[in-house]
Design a protein around this motif. Structure first.
Motif, short mmCIF file in Angstrom:
data_model
loop_
_atom_site.label_atom_id
_atom_site.label_comp_id
_atom_site.label_asym_id
_atom_site.label_seq_id
_atom_site.Cartn_x
_atom_site.Cartn_y
_atom_site.Cartn_z
N LEU A 149 0.87 -1.17 0.00
CA LEU A 149 0.00 0.00 0.00
C LEU A 149 0.92 1.23 0.00
O LEU A 149 2.01 1.18 0.58
CB LEU A 149 -0.79 -0.06 1.31
N GLY A 150 0.48 2.32 -0.61
CA GLY A 150 1.31 3.53 -0.63
C GLY A 150 1.79 3.91 0.77
O GLY A 150 2.95 4.27 0.96
N ILE A 182 5.60 4.21 2.38
CA ILE A 182 6.17 5.36 3.11
C ILE A 182 6.85 4.85 4.39
O ILE A 182 7.96 5.25 4.73
CB ILE A 182 5.06 6.39 3.42
N ALA A 183 6.17 3.93 5.07
CA ALA A 183 6.75 3.36 6.29
C ALA A 183 8.08 2.66 5.97
O ALA A 183 9.07 2.81 6.68
CB ALA A 183 5.77 2.37 6.92
N PRO A 202 3.19 4.38 -5.33
CA PRO A 202 3.78 3.85 -4.09
C PRO A 202 5.31 3.69 -4.13
O PRO A 202 5.98 3.94 -3.14
CB PRO A 202 3.07 2.50 -3.92
N GLN A 203 5.86 3.27 -5.29
CA GLN A 203 7.33 3.14 -5.37
C GLN A 203 8.00 4.47 -5.07
O GLN A 203 8.93 4.57 -4.28
CB GLN A 203 7.72 2.65 -6.78
N GLU A 204 7.46 5.51 -5.71
CA GLU A 204 8.05 6.84 -5.48
C GLU A 204 7.78 7.31 -4.05
O GLU A 204 8.58 8.06 -3.48
CB GLU A 204 7.46 7.84 -6.47
N ALA A 205 6.64 6.89 -3.51
CA ALA A 205 6.33 7.29 -2.13
C ALA A 205 7.43 6.80 -1.20
O ALA A 205 7.88 7.50 -0.30
CB ALA A 205 4.97 6.73 -1.71
N ARG A 222 -2.34 0.07 -4.11
CA ARG A 222 -1.38 -1.02 -3.89
C ARG A 222 -0.59 -1.23 -5.17
O ARG A 222 -1.16 -1.24 -6.26
CB ARG A 222 -2.11 -2.33 -3.55
N ALA A 223 0.71 -1.41 -5.06
CA ALA A 223 1.55 -1.61 -6.25
C ALA A 223 2.81 -2.35 -5.85
O ALA A 223 3.19 -2.36 -4.67
CB ALA A 223 1.91 -0.24 -6.84
#
Ligand code: SF4
Ligand code: SF4
Length: 617
Positions: free
Chosen positions: A19-20, A24-25, A149-152, A182-183
């Motif tokens: 999940l995005g 981040i976490a 999400p990857q960039e997040a 989700r990614a």
């Protein structure tokens, strides 16, 4: 035995579906943060929720704080002492934390300090649609904006890294479609967390008294200009492709722009922006060379567009610029909205595909309180108590599940403004609307978040009101996070349990009591007493305490279900019209209970005039 590893603790170079907010976490622990704190709020909650799940394993400190300002200050202090930290909140939460936010840019930090603001365009679960990139401009704090999400994950790491390099706080602005998408996310390596620091006495650096702050402001403006130059060189800001049309796309707008250009088969140059604040002027100058038209694609407010126009004006560059005029600033961005704007600029005939028609009657499902929800029972009892006294109270509501009390048959929320606003507004009405008692309705977590200060104000200034705390023993709306009233910490440890009623008594509230909303007769009696105190000019605080029915279900606490004896039922429909429990459905004239939905609260059984409800225990 194979040890279970949480997915965000996966091996470096592996790809995990995240999940995005989980990404981040992960970015934060890849950087090696030692501290994280937040108050829950959709769409941000999973960031701290995820970190809390792995905190003990990593040895980092993670907490749910009583509000966003408290969380911000905790993480800020960690960064002042050299421990990299993160605080996360939904967009309106940053309003609560805006006081320390503004000062943090003046003082700076000693280690990476990232403020995550998860904005909620279209207001899926928020009271407004504010764009928190404004806070970056307002506070001189750079804003990073991921497009997926990857960039997040990567921008979380970068934000902490740049923050530590420039000794300056950074904001990561996510939006619902990034936080809750989700990614596949490729993981980097984990650094050992830095969990303890030093704080030598340096008041000229950390105390924003006027004499210090004046010097800090000069340094702040210098740093701000330097940051605009530096941000131009990061790989997440770049120029792609070529053409006479330049699409300047920020955050999630970049993903939509790529898709829209592909859909329309249009060749264009894209300026991908991941640092919308401050806009990297060097890169803008490079990107606009030779283009005839510019389209700015960003979600919510025209923040990039506004800065872009300023930069081009200063450079004396005249080119046709569009953005908000074609994209709009209301609601979530979509590929169709972007494609429509590009099609118009390129003179292409295109209209969004018609939605697929589904020939199925979908029953309307307005949001309702869950079956067995203790709030429903409280609203029912409050209505009867008011009726008994012949009064028509002003109901000042708050942010939480109980805002659903606005719907029929209750209609018991006259105002819903912000966290703690229930008691805050009641303070005003109590002095201006003299012929109606005021009832401030708020939840347990909300009481700790922002209810205590206005309650003290009510006691101090003698503002008659009934404060009704609907205590369902959790923060239900954001996913069952604990709070001081539960006594359990974010990491699942036993903390100190703090009683709402004890706080009220200590501040001098005239009448304090607790009741169980499932006991309707007792609840009405207690509410009548509370309202009488208010009508006599006093302040009463009542706690309606019963565990959230969803949580009770999860914990296996539901012991019985009810059914209706159709031979006894006289079809008066009192249970349907005045209680409106979704488990009670009207059949042929008489109602019946959908057993799988019933939570066995027994409230319907207490209001049925002929006792037709039967407990199936
Ligand atoms: S309140 Fe009782 S009698 Fe009336 S409709 Fe419901 S079950 Fe039947
Ligand atoms: S007991 Fe009655 S009010 Fe309670 S959940 Fe079941 S049907 Fe609804």
């Amino acid at each position: 035995m194979v040890k279970h590893v949480h997915r965000i603790l996966g091996e470096s170079s592996t790809t995990v579906f995240l999940l995005g907010n989980e990404a981040i976490a992960r970015g934060a622990i890849e950087y090696g943060i030692g501290v994280a704190a937040a108050y829950p709020g959709t769409p941000s909650s999973e960031i701290i929720g995820t970190l809390a799940e792995v905190a003990n394993e990593l040895g980092i400190y993670v907490e749910w704080s009583t509000n966003e300002k408290t969380a911000f200050e905790l993480a800020y202090a960690a960064a002042m002492s050299g421990v990299p930290s993160l605080t996360a909140m939904k967009h309106v939460g940053l309003n609560v934390a805006s006081d320390p936010l503004m000062s943090s840019a003046y003082t700076g930090v000693k280690a990476g300090f990232l403020i995550v603001s998860a904005d909620d365009p279209y207001m899926h679960s928020s009271q407004n649609e504010q764009d928190n990139r404004w806070y970056g401009l307002h506070a001189y704090i750079p804003v990073l904006e991921p497009s997926n999400p990857q960039e997040a994950k990567e921008l979380t790491y970068l934000g902490l890294e740049l923050s530590e390099k420039f000794l300056h706080p950074f904001i990561l602005r996510s939006v619902t479609r990034v936080s809750h998408a989700r990614a596949p996310v490729k993981l980097g390596s984990l650094r050992t967390p830095r969990v303890s620091g030093l704080f030598p006495r340096e008041p000229e650096r950390w105390a924003v008294i006027p004499a210090h702050a004046r010097k800090m402001k000069v340094e702040l403006v210098r740093k701000w200009r330097e940051l605009a130059e530096v941000l131009a060189d990061i790989q997440y800001n770049r120029v792609e492709g070529d053409g006479k049309l330049l699409v300047v796309a920020s955050g999630v707008g970049y993903a939509y722009s790529r898709d829209a250009l592909k859909l329309l088969k249009v060749e264009a140059r894209i300026l991908k922006i991941s640092t919308p604040v401050p806009l990297p002027n060097k890169l803008v100058a490079k990107a606009v060379e030779g283009v005839e038209k510019i389209l700015v694609v960003e979600e919510t407010d025209p923040i990039v567009e506004m800065q872009l126009k300023n930069i081009l004006f200063d450079m004396d560059i005249h080119v046709e610029i569009h953005g908000e005029d074609l994209i709009g600033r209301i609601g979530e961005l979509t590929i169709d909205r972007v494609a429509q704007a590009i099609a118009k600029l390129c003179g292409i005939e295109w209209s969004p595909p018609k939605p697929i028609e589904i020939h199925i009657e979908i029953p309307p499902r307005p949001p309702v309180l869950c079956p067995g929800c203790p709030h429903r029972a409280t609203f029912y009892a409050l209505k009867l108590a008011s009726r008994k006294l012949g009064v028509d109270p002003i109901y000042t509501g708050d942010i939480g599940c109980y805002s659903l009390g606005i719907a029929p048959p209750y209609r018991m929320q006259d105002t819903i403004i912000n966290m703690g606003g229930s008691i805050g507004l009641a303070n005003g009405f109590s002095h201006t609307v003299r012929d109606r008692p005021v009832v401030a309705i708020l939840g347990d977590s909300t009481f700790f978040h922002a209810g205590i200060a206005p309650m003290i104000n009510a006691v101090y200034n003698r503002s008659p009101m009934l404060i009704l705390v609907l205590d369902n023993e959790t923060t239900a709306m954001t996913g069952f996070q604990p709070h001081p009233g539960t006594g359990i910490t974010a990491r699942g440890l036993q903390g100190r349990k703090i009683g709402i009623e004890e706080i009220a008594k200590a501040t001098g509230v005239d009448y304090v009591n607790v009741f169980d909303p499932y006991d309707i007769t007792k609840a009405i009696e207690t509410l009548v007493k509370g309202l009488r105190i208010v009508m006599d000019g006093g302040i009463a605080l009542l706690v309606s305490r019963r565990i959230c029915s969803l949580l009770a279900l999860r914990l296996g606490l539901i012991k019985s279900r009810y059914t209706i004896d159709s031979n006894k039922c006289i079809g008066c429909l009192l249970c349907v019209k005045s209680l409106a429990c979704p488990a009670i459905v009207v059949g042929d004239a008489k109602p019946y209970i959908v057993e799988s939905l019933c939570r066995g609260c027994g409230v319907c059984a207490q209001i049925c005039p002929v006792k037709a409800m039967v407990n199936k225990e």
